[in-house]
Enzyme design. Structure first.
Site, PDB file in Angstrom:
ATOM      1  N   HIS A  76       6.939  26.644  50.131  1.00 58.67           N
ATOM      2  CA  HIS A  76       6.721  26.236  48.739  1.00 58.67           C
ATOM      3  C   HIS A  76       8.023  25.979  47.995  1.00 58.67           C
ATOM      4  O   HIS A  76       8.037  25.302  46.972  1.00 58.67           O
ATOM      5  CB  HIS A  76       5.859  27.265  47.993  1.00 58.67           C
ATOM      6  N   ASP A 130       3.462  29.993  54.865  1.00 59.38           N
ATOM      7  CA  ASP A 130       4.458  29.562  53.873  1.00 59.38           C
ATOM      8  C   ASP A 130       5.860  29.590  54.467  1.00 59.38           C
ATOM      9  O   ASP A 130       6.716  30.372  54.061  1.00 59.38           O
ATOM     10  CB  ASP A 130       4.354  30.485  52.651  1.00 59.38           C
ATOM     11  N   SER A 215      11.823  33.888  46.249  1.00 59.53           N
ATOM     12  CA  SER A 215      11.019  33.264  47.301  1.00 59.53           C
ATOM     13  C   SER A 215      11.899  32.790  48.450  1.00 59.53           C
ATOM     14  O   SER A 215      13.011  32.297  48.248  1.00 59.53           O
ATOM     15  CB  SER A 215      10.257  32.065  46.742  1.00 59.53           C
TER      16      SER A 215
END
Length: 251
Positions: A76, A130, A215
């Site tokens: 992402h 992810d 992230s």
């Protein structure tokens, strides 16, 4: 990892810079713990872009060097850059993003996990599989990260340059925290069917969690990177551990 404004800010800034239609991009930093040194994590990358001028070094995610010219990060973080990988950079050896130390390398290609997809939990974007691999424009002479699975470990370490709380807009210092690995049941209680143990790892607590701009950063257990910061409901909210992308199948 939270619905705070930096997520929409990332989308807005990149959207203006790239002039592309964008979807919401979750960008999850370390709550709890203490300042850390990149000397402890020579393989740790600050993933960013010069167009993301609201953050020093353009940083908005983390990553792990897995080969001299390959960085593993969250899908992402980089889906928007698949057609313009040259706008991405990976910076190593910089404890504070406001500094000039370490080395910054351009990215020449982005490979997203073929099974990556998005669903949602409340206001959070949930990334399944992810994972992404960035190929660097040149190899770097650094130790690479060892990868693995959590196994029986009940605690791990998280590291990143992001927020130290949901309201901390200014942290730029690398931090690390010891975080519990409470097992799948804790995330299944919190997130229901949004948590998939086949491609996700549950970690963190109200005292130690990842947050905005973490992230793609590592979850480390038994001396190996066993997951990457992916998503969660808020930062350090009681009853809502962080969710990390499992590394069983790489892109």
């Amino acid at each position: 990892m939270t619905s705070l404004s930096p997520r929409s800010l990332l989308t807005a800034v990149l959207g203006a810079a790239l002039a592309l239609p964008l979807t919401a991009v979750p960008a999850s930093a370390v709550l709890g713990g203490a300042p850390a040194s990149t000397a402890t994590y020579p393989w740790l990358a600050a993933v960013g872009s010069p167009v993301f001028f609201v953050r020093p070094s353009g940083q908005f995610c983390g990553g792990a060097l897995i080969e001299p010219d390959r960085v593993l990060t969250a899908a992402h973080c980089v889906t928007l850059f698949r057609s313009v990988p040259g706008l991405l950079t990976a910076t190593f050896g910089r404890d504070d993003l406001t500094g000039t130390g370490g080395e910054t390398v351009a990215v020449k290609s982005v490979r997203i996990h073929p099974e990556y997809r998005e669903t949602s939990f409340k206001d959070e974007t949930v990334g399944h599989h992810d994972l992404a691999v960035l190929t660097l424009a040149r190899p770097v002479n650094r130790r690479t990260a060892a990868l693995g699975t959590p196994g029986p470990a009940r605690t791990g370490w998280i590291a990143g340059w992001g927020f130290t709380s949901e309201n901390d807009l200014f942290n730029t210092r690398l931090r690390a925290a010891r975080a519990p690995l409470p097992g799948n049941a804790a995330c299944e209680r919190a997130y229901g069917d949004s948590f998939d143990p086949s491609d996700m790892v549950c970690a963190g607590s109200a005292a130690a969690d990842s947050c905005q701009f973490d992230s793609g950063g590592p979850l480390i257990a038994r001396g190996r990177v066993v997951g990457l910061v992916s998503w969660g409901y808020g930062c350090g909210r009681p009853g809502y551990p962080g969710v990390y992308a499992r590394l069983d199948s790489l892109p």
